[in-house]
Design an enzyme around this catalytic site. Sequence first.
Site, PDB file in Angstrom:
ATOM      1  N   CYS A   1     -27.174  33.367   4.352  1.00  0.00           N
ATOM      2  CA  CYS A   1     -26.413  33.992   5.168  1.00  0.00           C
ATOM      3  C   CYS A   1     -25.173  34.789   4.920  1.00  0.00           C
ATOM      4  CB  CYS A   1     -26.043  33.267   6.454  1.00  0.00           C
ATOM      5  SG  CYS A   1     -25.015  34.451   7.689  1.00  0.00           S
TER       6      CYS A   1
ATOM      7  N   GLU B   1     -23.860  49.800  30.808  1.00  0.00           N
ATOM      8  CA  GLU B   1     -24.347  50.049  32.428  1.00  0.00           C
ATOM      9  C   GLU B   1     -25.585  50.150  32.773  1.00  0.00           C
ATOM     10  OE1 GLU B   1     -22.636  53.540  34.287  1.00  0.00           O
ATOM     11  OE2 GLU B   1     -22.671  54.622  32.512  1.00  0.00           O
TER      12      GLU B   1
ATOM     13  N   GLU C   1     -35.359  45.862   8.575  1.00  0.00           N
ATOM     14  CA  GLU C   1     -33.870  46.093   8.355  1.00  0.00           C
ATOM     15  C   GLU C   1     -33.746  46.795   6.846  1.00  0.00           C
ATOM     16  OE1 GLU C   1     -32.067  42.504  10.894  1.00  0.00           O
ATOM     17  OE2 GLU C   1     -32.142  42.339   8.872  1.00  0.00           O
TER      18      GLU C   1
ATOM     19  N   HIS D   1     -18.352  52.522  33.371  1.00  0.00           N
ATOM     20  CA  HIS D   1     -18.943  54.114  33.185  1.00  0.00           C
ATOM     21  C   HIS D   1     -17.981  55.011  32.551  1.00  0.00           C
ATOM     22  CE1 HIS D   1     -21.340  57.525  34.246  1.00  0.00           C
ATOM     23  NE2 HIS D   1     -20.250  58.272  34.460  1.00  0.00           N
TER      24      HIS D   1
ATOM     25  N   TYR E   1     -38.534  41.113  10.345  1.00  0.00           N
ATOM     26  CA  TYR E   1     -36.934  41.324  10.093  1.00  0.00           C
ATOM     27  C   TYR E   1     -36.346  41.916   8.905  1.00  0.00           C
ATOM     28  CZ  TYR E   1     -35.800  37.939  14.116  1.00  0.00           C
ATOM     29  OH  TYR E   1     -35.391  37.421  15.269  1.00  0.00           O
TER      30      TYR E   1
ATOM     31  N   CYS F   1     -27.711  37.869   5.985  1.00  0.00           N
ATOM     32  CA  CYS F   1     -27.150  38.419   7.118  1.00  0.00           C
ATOM     33  C   CYS F   1     -25.723  39.413   6.920  1.00  0.00           C
ATOM     34  CB  CYS F   1     -26.554  37.435   8.351  1.00  0.00           C
ATOM     35  SG  CYS F   1     -27.575  35.972   8.491  1.00  0.00           S
TER      36      CYS F   1
ATOM     37  N   TYR G   1     -15.455  30.055   2.747  1.00  0.00           N
ATOM     38  CA  TYR G   1     -16.122  28.871   3.140  1.00  0.00           C
ATOM     39  C   TYR G   1     -15.768  27.656   2.356  1.00  0.00           C
ATOM     40  CZ  TYR G   1     -19.781  30.595   6.269  1.00  0.00           C
ATOM     41  OH  TYR G   1     -20.183  30.885   7.415  1.00  0.00           O
TER      42      TYR G   1
ATOM     43  N   GLY H   1     -41.822  36.994   4.818  1.00  0.00           N
ATOM     44  CA  GLY H   1     -41.474  35.499   5.416  1.00  0.00           C
ATOM     45  C   GLY H   1     -40.969  34.647   4.533  1.00  0.00           C
TER      46      GLY H   1
ATOM     47  N   ALA I   1     -31.487  39.520  17.043  1.00  0.00           N
ATOM     48  CA  ALA I   1     -31.589  41.066  16.957  1.00  0.00           C
ATOM     49  C   ALA I   1     -32.061  41.421  15.626  1.00  0.00           C
ATOM     50  CB  ALA I   1     -30.015  41.667  17.068  1.00  0.00           C
TER      51      ALA I   1
ATOM     52  N   LYS J   1     -26.258  42.147   4.294  1.00  0.00           N
ATOM     53  CA  LYS J   1     -27.183  43.023   4.936  1.00  0.00           C
ATOM     54  C   LYS J   1     -26.469  44.020   6.152  1.00  0.00           C
ATOM     55  CE  LYS J   1     -28.649  42.119   8.599  1.00  0.00           C
ATOM     56  NZ  LYS J   1     -29.566  41.431   8.855  1.00  0.00           N
TER      57      LYS J   1
HETATM   58  P1  NDP Z   1     -40.576  37.517   9.419  1.00  0.00           P
HETATM   59  O1  NDP Z   1     -41.341  36.306   9.677  1.00  0.00           O
HETATM   60  O2  NDP Z   1     -39.734  38.514  10.365  1.00  0.00           O
HETATM   61  O3  NDP Z   1     -41.836  38.387   8.974  1.00  0.00           O
HETATM   62  C1  NDP Z   1     -42.984  38.086   7.989  1.00  0.00           C
HETATM   63  C2  NDP Z   1     -43.720  39.480   8.195  1.00  0.00           C
HETATM   64  O4  NDP Z   1     -44.589  39.218   6.965  1.00  0.00           O
HETATM   65  C3  NDP Z   1     -44.577  39.479   9.007  1.00  0.00           C
HETATM   66  O5  NDP Z   1     -44.823  41.098   9.606  1.00  0.00           O
HETATM   67  C4  NDP Z   1     -45.963  38.940   8.589  1.00  0.00           C
HETATM   68  O6  NDP Z   1     -47.194  39.634   8.985  1.00  0.00           O
HETATM   69  C5  NDP Z   1     -45.904  39.097   7.302  1.00  0.00           C
HETATM   70  N1  NDP Z   1     -46.427  38.020   6.311  1.00  0.00           N
HETATM   71  C6  NDP Z   1     -46.111  36.650   6.654  1.00  0.00           C
HETATM   72  N2  NDP Z   1     -46.800  35.904   5.784  1.00  0.00           N
HETATM   73  C7  NDP Z   1     -47.537  36.745   4.960  1.00  0.00           C
HETATM   74  C8  NDP Z   1     -48.256  36.657   3.891  1.00  0.00           C
HETATM   75  N3  NDP Z   1     -48.508  35.455   3.202  1.00  0.00           N
HETATM   76  N4  NDP Z   1     -48.781  37.787   3.160  1.00  0.00           N
HETATM   77  C9  NDP Z   1     -48.580  39.007   3.393  1.00  0.00           C
HETATM   78  N5  NDP Z   1     -47.909  39.027   4.628  1.00  0.00           N
HETATM   79  C10 NDP Z   1     -47.149  38.122   5.352  1.00  0.00           C
HETATM   80  O7  NDP Z   1     -40.274  37.350   8.116  1.00  0.00           O
HETATM   81  P2  NDP Z   1     -38.978  37.970   6.975  1.00  0.00           P
HETATM   82  O8  NDP Z   1     -39.296  37.589   5.628  1.00  0.00           O
HETATM   83  O9  NDP Z   1     -38.670  39.385   7.298  1.00  0.00           O
HETATM   84  O10 NDP Z   1     -37.632  37.133   7.566  1.00  0.00           O
HETATM   85  C11 NDP Z   1     -37.456  35.696   7.212  1.00  0.00           C
HETATM   86  C12 NDP Z   1     -36.857  35.142   8.546  1.00  0.00           C
HETATM   87  O11 NDP Z   1     -35.491  35.325   8.409  1.00  0.00           O
HETATM   88  C13 NDP Z   1     -37.170  35.852   9.883  1.00  0.00           C
HETATM   89  O12 NDP Z   1     -38.263  35.329  10.634  1.00  0.00           O
HETATM   90  C14 NDP Z   1     -35.871  35.521  10.644  1.00  0.00           C
HETATM   91  O13 NDP Z   1     -35.876  34.314  11.148  1.00  0.00           O
HETATM   92  C15 NDP Z   1     -34.738  35.632   9.667  1.00  0.00           C
HETATM   93  N6  NDP Z   1     -34.055  36.672   9.564  1.00  0.00           N
HETATM   94  C16 NDP Z   1     -33.325  36.984  10.570  1.00  0.00           C
HETATM   95  C17 NDP Z   1     -32.499  38.288  10.535  1.00  0.00           C
HETATM   96  C18 NDP Z   1     -31.647  38.603  11.855  1.00  0.00           C
HETATM   97  O14 NDP Z   1     -31.470  37.665  12.544  1.00  0.00           O
HETATM   98  N7  NDP Z   1     -31.506  39.889  11.977  1.00  0.00           N
HETATM   99  C19 NDP Z   1     -32.577  39.229   9.565  1.00  0.00           C
HETATM  100  C20 NDP Z   1     -33.315  38.876   8.381  1.00  0.00           C
HETATM  101  C21 NDP Z   1     -34.210  37.484   8.487  1.00  0.00           C
HETATM  102  P3  NDP Z   1     -47.632  39.370  10.554  1.00  0.00           P
HETATM  103  O15 NDP Z   1     -46.570  39.178  11.533  1.00  0.00           O
HETATM  104  O16 NDP Z   1     -48.512  40.189  10.784  1.00  0.00           O
HETATM  105  O17 NDP Z   1     -48.394  38.032  10.599  1.00  0.00           O
END
Ligand code: NDP
Length: 448
Positions: free
Chosen positions: A43, A442, A182, A437, A178, A48, A99, A263, A342, A51
């Site tokens: 983070c 609102e 982003e 307002h 996410y 976070c 930290y 992911g 978010a 970013k």
């Molecule tokens: P996400 O889980 O958000 O999204 C992963 C994406 O990659 C999905 O579109 C998924 O497709 C695709 N995917 C998953 N596995 C594969 C694979 N093996 N091959 C190809 N495509 C794949 O992951 P992120 O990496 O974007 O972020 C990780 C986590 O970090 C998030 O889940 C979130 O919890 C956290 N995060 C939170 C943020 C926030 O709070 N603003 C910001 C950034 C990260 P499909 O859905 O079609 O399966």
Amino acid sequence: MPEYDYDLFTIGAGSGGVRASRVSAAHGAKVAVAEEYRVGGTCVIRGCVPKKMLVYGAHFAEDLQDARNFGWTVENARFDWIALRDHVLNDVTRIEGLYTQTLENTGVEIIQQRARVTGPNEVTLADGTVVTARHILIATGARPHVPDCPGHEHGITSNEAFHLDALPRRVLIAGGGYIANEFAGIFNELGSKVTIINRSDTILRGYDESIRDRLLQISLTKGIAFCFNADFRGIEKQADGSLLVSMTNHDPMEVDAVLFATGRVPNTEGLGLAEVGVELGKRGEVVVDRFGKTAIDSIHAVGDVTDRVQLTPVAIREGQALADTLFGNKPTAASHDCVPAAVFSHPPMAGVGMTEADARNKLGGVKVYLSDFRPMKNVLAGRNERALYKMICDSNSGKIVGIHMIGPDAPEIMQAAAVAVKAGLTKDDFDATIAIHPTMAEELVLMR
Ligand code: NDP
């Protein structure tokens, strides 16, 4: 002689590990935390926090455009990536210091080494030192998943995105979650040509469909391209340094950078967990009970390494609950119910509770209220971008079961709305509240 060297030995000084360690120490426990990289974890160091700073930096592109209709002439505006990057990295170092100081002030010993579990109450450090602890906490987080295609080593992940020496002219982002959305927003605002490719035809699975669709439409209008149902075939580095990406169902594409955002996988490799009897799940995640306890009574886990809800505030809550349970004489299970979240896209989106589809599947009847509006600032700026708010209520009880929104400041507005949803308030409670307002928020109390 105490039975163990420490009451708690934490592996990983990220959000969850730091909270658990410092609160345990405040409860009187003797605590050490081992960290092989930097205090603060994903983070603070490469997630976070930096970013969000890049999101702020990128948004000036729109603000400068919009300023014209508000009477401002901004001449010779130009963007310097290195200036933004270095300011962000310097601030990350400052926060890392805070930290570290917080841990030290509460008497937590920081051990800058990798650690491995070698027994139910034993940890071995990289330099061979063996220490014992009454409780061991695994808080090692997760790392980006990189698809195993030929040439994947030419791609980067969000880890490296914060350190780029130059902005890529053309960037391909793999994934539709996410991080993909982003960073697509950041790079696009800063002038890169962005293409998102995803294996399915859904972005941000888990968010309400109307809100996701609105983000997709606005992103397309802003110039971000999407290739759906595309699996990576390979990345080839060409003589001029550009990357030729081949994928299923689409023509090959030449770009300057590939960012994998597909992911994140739990960091459990090489920690010795299975060897001591800790149960791991299919993705390598540590399996825990409601209180964060693993299959071994003295070993616990919090945060992304448990692969439940991969969000910083959830890891912090889990860390706090564990410290209170183990050393505060207050057994606490962190609640994973009604967690607001978010996406810091352009514009941002946010949600809490059930999506409309979830609610229709789970509840007998639902009532949905919508507000689809063009914020005043966008109207004056001549920006044809509409916000969308959605409230979902259980038609039997009248309780609000979900709120979802996309539009300027949606995450800021959502935090207060999430309190109401968590508290089980009804649409009538919202209607009884006088609007402020003129605001965007609102709309929440004026929905019909
Ligand atoms: P996400 O889980 O958000 O999204 C992963 C994406 O990659 C999905 O579109 C998924 O497709 C695709 N995917 C998953 N596995 C594969 C694979 N093996 N091959 C190809 N495509 C794949 O992951 P992120 O990496 O974007 O972020 C990780 C986590 O970090 C998030 O889940 C979130 O919890 C956290 N995060 C939170 C943020 C926030 O709070 N603003 C910001 C950034 C990260 P499909 O859905 O079609 O399966």
